[in-house]
Design an enzyme around this catalytic site. Structure first.
Site, short mmCIF file in Angstrom:
data_model
loop_
_atom_site.label_atom_id
_atom_site.label_comp_id
_atom_site.label_asym_id
_atom_site.label_seq_id
_atom_site.Cartn_x
_atom_site.Cartn_y
_atom_site.Cartn_z
N GLU A 1 -12.03 1.78 5.02
CA GLU A 1 -11.04 2.06 6.06
C GLU A 1 -11.15 3.56 6.32
O GLU A 1 -10.48 4.37 5.67
CB GLU A 1 -9.63 1.68 5.61
CG GLU A 1 -8.62 1.84 6.74
CD GLU A 1 -7.19 1.71 6.26
OE1 GLU A 1 -6.50 0.78 6.70
OE2 GLU A 1 -6.76 2.55 5.44
N GLU B 1 0.82 -1.22 0.00
CA GLU B 1 0.00 0.00 0.00
C GLU B 1 0.86 1.27 0.00
O GLU B 1 1.52 1.56 1.00
CB GLU B 1 -0.89 -0.01 1.26
CG GLU B 1 -1.75 1.23 1.39
CD GLU B 1 -2.74 1.15 2.55
OE1 GLU B 1 -2.57 0.29 3.43
OE2 GLU B 1 -3.67 1.96 2.56
C1 LER Z 1 -3.35 1.25 6.28
O1 LER Z 1 -4.23 0.67 5.38
C2 LER Z 1 -3.25 2.71 6.05
O2 LER Z 1 -3.89 3.25 5.19
C3 LER Z 1 -2.33 3.47 6.87
O3 LER Z 1 -2.67 4.84 6.83
C4 LER Z 1 -2.24 3.00 8.30
O4 LER Z 1 -1.11 3.56 8.84
MN MN Z 2 -5.24 2.16 3.89
#
Ligand code: LER
Ligand code: MN
Length: 270
Positions: free
Chosen positions: A246, A152
């Site tokens: 999220e 990510e």
């Molecule tokens: C995790 O998916 C994320 O987006 C981060 O900002 C967490 O630290």
């Molecule tokens: Mn994230």
């Protein structure tokens, strides 16, 4: 078909952050099912933190799947990252992620490397070498487990490694790292990308998971990101993975979950 997912934070030490449901696995799965989410994304303390037979029973009872498992507790709780200067800590970070991958694989769920990527130190080339070595090892494990690993890109306030999809994709390609795809988190992208929809189209073949949050990290619709074109881009590239909320539980968990599924249905169930 694009699928919906909602996050559940299960790390007792962590009391705030961008997760919709909190601390109660069974009740959260029930709530997600009542709202007709397709799956839940879990943020756990470790691979051993959740009893897998209990989890299987909860999921089966609600016909619910797991979209992904987060590995960030490895950093937040244990201080591990893949780019730490200390090789012993890097090795523990790899081990932590490998364990999470095996946990997730029992549910056909990929593990996500977010904050566990860490930061480049003074010698960026050395950090990138360390990162590539770890991702190669973990990518090979992902291939053997039959569930891809998801890397990510984070915004600049969380990492100095890769902030945009394009930069992370170029790294994976140049290093010939197999078994690893990318996560498009709309919150990070809102800070770093020139154009979210264009970035999704350009990096289409890398995108394996989406974090669904508005500009301010509240549920979609509670910020100012223009989602229409972004949703259209995901549909146009034939994305068939999860769009997983999220986001902050704003104004509260239940309202955030309801807002998210309403937005999901509006943008993806036309
Ligand atoms: C995790 O998916 C994320 O987006 C981060 O900002 C967490 O630290
Ligand atoms: Mn994230």
């Amino acid at each position: 078909m694009i699928k919906s997912s909602v996050t559940i934070a299960l790390v007792p030490e962590i009391k705030q952050g961008p997760w919709i449901f909190w601390h109660d696995l069974k009740a959260s799965i029930q709530k997600a099912a009542d709202l007709k989410f397709d799956a839940v994304e879990l943020f756990t303390s470790s691979a051993q933190a959740v009893d897998t037979s209990e989890l299987k029973a909860y999921l089966a009872a609600q016909s619910m799947g797991i979209s992904a498992v987060g590995t960030g507790a490895g950093k937040v709780i244990h201080g591990l990252t893949l780019t730490d200067a200390d090789p012993e800590i890097r090795q523990k970070a790899v081990q932590f992620i490998a364990d999470m991958m095996r946990f997730g694989a029992q549910f056909e769920a990929p593990a996500i490397i977010g904050s566990m990527q860490g930061n480049a130190g003074l010698d960026r080339a050395v950090s990138l070498r360390d990162l590539a070595d770890s991702l190669k090892e973990l990518g090979a494990l992902a291939i053997s487990l039959g569930v891809e690993l998801i890397y990510e890109p984070l915004n600049r306030y969380e990492t100095n490694l890769f902030n945009r999809l394009e930069d992370a994709a170029a790294f994976l390609e140049a290093e010939e790292i197999a078994g690893v795809g990318l996560l498009a988190d709309f919150f990070h992208m809102n800070i770093e990308e020139e154009d979210l929809a264009a970035s999704i189209r350009k990096n289409a073949r890398w995108i394996r998971h989406v974090h669904f949050a508005d500009s301010n990290r509240r549920p979609i619709g509670f910020g100012h990101t223009e989602i229409n074109s972004v949703a259209k881009a995901l549909q146009d590239i034939g994305y068939s993975g999860y769009v997983s909320a999220e986001a902050f539980p704003w104004p509260d968990s239940d309202a955030a979950a309801a807002q998210t599924i309403q937005a999901f249905n509006h943008y993806f169930k036309k």
